[in-house]
Design a protein around this motif. Structure first.
Motif, PDB file in Angstrom:
ATOM      1  N   ASN A  15       0.838  -1.126   0.021  1.00  0.00           N
ATOM      2  CA  ASN A  15       0.025   0.183  -0.020  1.00  0.00           C
ATOM      3  C   ASN A  15       0.773   1.158  -0.255  1.00  0.00           C
ATOM      4  OD1 ASN A  15      -2.373   1.570   0.614  1.00  0.00           O
ATOM      5  ND2 ASN A  15      -1.421   1.936   2.375  1.00  0.00           N
ATOM      6  N   TYR A  87     -11.200   3.737  -0.153  1.00  0.00           N
ATOM      7  CA  TYR A  87     -10.272   2.472  -0.407  1.00  0.00           C
ATOM      8  C   TYR A  87      -9.368   2.250   0.927  1.00  0.00           C
ATOM      9  CZ  TYR A  87      -5.226   0.759  -0.873  1.00  0.00           C
ATOM     10  OH  TYR A  87      -4.205   0.048  -0.785  1.00  0.00           O
ATOM     11  N   TYR A  88      -8.896   3.177   1.537  1.00  0.00           N
ATOM     12  CA  TYR A  88      -7.874   3.024   2.755  1.00  0.00           C
ATOM     13  C   TYR A  88      -8.519   3.206   4.000  1.00  0.00           C
ATOM     14  CZ  TYR A  88      -3.896   3.514   5.717  1.00  0.00           C
ATOM     15  OH  TYR A  88      -3.083   3.173   6.831  1.00  0.00           O
ATOM     16  N   SER A  92     -10.531  -0.493   3.805  1.00  0.00           N
ATOM     17  CA  SER A  92      -9.386  -1.237   4.298  1.00  0.00           C
ATOM     18  C   SER A  92      -9.438  -1.249   5.700  1.00  0.00           C
ATOM     19  CB  SER A  92      -7.994  -0.799   3.951  1.00  0.00           C
ATOM     20  OG  SER A  92      -7.747  -1.050   2.418  1.00  0.00           O
ATOM     21  N   TRP A 113     -17.246   1.854  -1.071  1.00  0.00           N
ATOM     22  CA  TRP A 113     -15.903   1.655  -0.630  1.00  0.00           C
ATOM     23  C   TRP A 113     -15.510   0.520  -1.281  1.00  0.00           C
ATOM     24  CZ3 TRP A 113     -16.186   1.689   5.432  1.00  0.00           C
ATOM     25  CH2 TRP A 113     -16.579   3.020   5.922  1.00  0.00           C
ATOM     26  N   TRP A 114     -16.253  -0.596  -1.650  1.00  0.00           N
ATOM     27  CA  TRP A 114     -15.917  -1.759  -2.284  1.00  0.00           C
ATOM     28  C   TRP A 114     -15.436  -1.512  -3.621  1.00  0.00           C
ATOM     29  CZ3 TRP A 114     -13.854  -6.069  -2.726  1.00  0.00           C
ATOM     30  CH2 TRP A 114     -14.085  -7.083  -3.934  1.00  0.00           C
ATOM     31  N   TYR A 117     -12.006  -0.023  -3.476  1.00  0.00           N
ATOM     32  CA  TYR A 117     -11.140  -0.799  -3.405  1.00  0.00           C
ATOM     33  C   TYR A 117     -10.825  -1.675  -4.642  1.00  0.00           C
ATOM     34  CZ  TYR A 117      -9.105  -4.765  -0.706  1.00  0.00           C
ATOM     35  OH  TYR A 117      -8.348  -5.616  -0.358  1.00  0.00           O
ATOM     36  N   ASN A 121      -6.914  -1.492  -6.421  1.00  0.00           N
ATOM     37  CA  ASN A 121      -6.407  -2.736  -6.353  1.00  0.00           C
ATOM     38  C   ASN A 121      -5.819  -2.908  -8.009  1.00  0.00           C
ATOM     39  OD1 ASN A 121      -6.305  -5.324  -4.163  1.00  0.00           O
ATOM     40  ND2 ASN A 121      -7.190  -3.223  -3.818  1.00  0.00           N
ATOM     41  N   GLN A 144      -4.825  -4.637   2.217  1.00  0.00           N
ATOM     42  CA  GLN A 144      -5.328  -3.464   1.446  1.00  0.00           C
ATOM     43  C   GLN A 144      -5.358  -4.166  -0.006  1.00  0.00           C
ATOM     44  OE1 GLN A 144      -2.374  -3.206   3.292  1.00  0.00           O
ATOM     45  NE2 GLN A 144      -2.754  -1.616   4.547  1.00  0.00           N
TER      46      GLN A 144
END
Length: 473
Positions: A15, A87-88, A92, A113-114, A117, A121, A144
């Motif tokens: 990360n 994301y973080y 996460s 959020w998903w 993420y 990624n 993460q």
């Protein structure tokens, strides 16, 4: 292994990059190496392989070109403020972190959020694919980036891919609450080798794979369909992480650090016993349980303020996440109450320090402490326990260690406690305070042997040897 035409045979993906951006007084920017065990573990491998490190540079909304620092080639992945939030801080640390730590704090499940993420990624996977040479080895780090292995395999099937999970992996009854449980597990199964801190974490992952997909498993192997009518083997097992023992011991032997430890004791009023807790301010660390136990010992007059002082270092953590704001308020209220009831002008009951310290000061604290308190409610490993042991070249001091920290699998000569059992913690504190010097030395010698045998170099070597073996099959 070597660099070929701007591509690298060994790539680490995490990360964060292993450096922090520093803005100088004249407005210029430099990069300073980050403290941390992962950097220490992988730096020799990176130098030998002339490898690249892919990660976020730590500041949102900043575009940074690839650069060299500390003899490493660094490949920044930029994130916007919104992506950092979703994301973080969001998925996460407010979804995965509490879920993977046994729902000590309730996780939040938000679709936006998903989605972020997944997007982030994908960006990490693309950046890694672009810098990896043909048939390179890529080692992805931590929760993460759990989707990166499968994304990377789809982009670059020639790569050998490893993943290491630095935090616990939960039992299926907890993991199954995650709406995106299949996608996360599929992401991890893109790796050739998946590393966990404890054998129980690997067993939990095997259980999830069987329940979700019905794949054949025979520890440490999982047979995953390759999409062409055959199977590929994924190895999933424990590789307990450790520390650079020699570097901690070297600092602990410096005369100025030993003298600083003496002054710390003096500044605290020279109590007979100093107990020390060192943690990120996190609800998984059991700080509140530890304070409650100590407060009850003072209330019951089992210990007195002049004889015993508790030093609690709680370094700031995720200060924009609501659960962490609430935790800080609770801890500081508890400390204030205990100090108000039991401190004297010359002797504090608890010295509470809400900030981080450089390594030299931490080592001095370790040397000053008679009893180290590691009472995490759930922890992947907890390297503080190993740091304390590494620093005690005097073969003195007592480690009280939660059985729910990964370090408990190795450090069996500590006083192991159930951190939810307040009476048990109190009994362990009293046992540590009253323990004869001979028993302290016997226990510490055994702990030091174990930490030396399994240092951070052995961790990285063992994982990468396993990965190379799988890659050559």
């Amino acid at each position: 292994m070597s660099q070929r035409e701007g591509r690298f045979d060994f790539v680490v993906v995490s990360n964060r990059l292993p450096v922090d951006r520093v803005v100088e007084a004249d407005g210029s920017t430099t990069w300073q190496r980050s403290p941390g065990g992962l950097v220490t573990a992988l730096e020799p491998v990176m130098r030998a392989a002339d490898g690249a490190w892919v990660g976020w540079p730590g500041k949102p909304d900043v575009e940074v070109e690839p650069f060299e620092a500390d003899d490493m080639h660094l490949v920044p992945v930029s994130l916007t403020s919104g992506e950092v939030e979703r994301y973080y801080e969001g998925f996460s640390n407010d979804t995965l972190w509490p879920l993977y730590h046994d729902v000590i704090s309730p996780p939040a499940f938000h679709r936006e959020w998903w989605e972020t993420y997944k997007e982030v990624n994908e960006r990490f996977a693309r950046a890694s694919a672009e810098v990896a040479a043909p048939n390179a080895t890529v080692w992805v780090q931590d929760y993460q980036l759990q989707l990166v292995p499968a994304l990377l395999r789809s982009l670059r099937p020639d790569l050998t891919i490893g993943f290491f999970n630095h935090i616990p992996f939960p039992p299926y009854g907890i993991y199954s609450q995650l709406p995106w449980r299949r996608a996360i597990a599929e992401g991890l199964l893109g790796a050739d080798v998946i590393g966990f801190q404890r054998s129980s974490d690997a067993a939990n992952f095997f259980s999830a794979v069987r329940r979700l997909f019905g794949y054949g498993t025979r520890s440490p192997e999982i047979r995953v369909p390759d999409g062409a009518g055959g199977h590929r083997s994924v190895i999933a097992k424990a590789f307990p992480i450790s520390i650079d023992v020699e570097s901690f011991e070297e600092v602990a032997r410096r005369p100025e650090v030993i003298e600083r430890a003496r002054r710390i004791r003096q500044d605290l009023g020279d109590p007979a016993t100093i107990m020390l807790g060192v943690d990120r301010l996190d609800y998984t660390k059991g700080i509140g349980h530890r304070l409650k136990a100590f407060g009850e010992l003072l209330r019951d007059k089992s210990v007195s303020t002049g004889d015993v002082t508790l030093v609690q270092v709680a370094s700031p953590s995720r200060e924009r996440v609501e659960a962490y704001m609430q935790l800080r308020d609770e801890i500081e209220l508890t400390v204030g109450r205990i100090n108000g009831d039991f401190s004297t002008i010359s002797h504090p009951a608890i010295a509470y320090l809400h900030h981080g310290y450089p390594r030299e000061e931490m080592v001095a604290l370790y040397l000053a402490a008679d009893v180290m308190l590691v009472t995490a409610l759930r922890d992947g490993m907890n390297l503080v326990a190993k740091e304390y042991v590494a620093c005690r070249h005097d073969e003195d001091g007592v480690l009280i260690l939660s059985e729910f920290a990964g370090a408990a699998d190795e450090l069996r000569n500590a006083l192991l406690v159930n951190p939810h059992d307040i009476e048990g913690i109190k009994e362990a504190m009293l046992q540590a305070i009253e323990m004869p010097k001979r028993e302290r030395s016997t226990r510490m010698r055994a702990l030091r042997r174990r930490v030396r045998e399994n240092d951070v170099a052995r961790w990285s070597q063992t994982f990468l040897d396993t990965l190379r073996h799988v890659g050559h099959r």
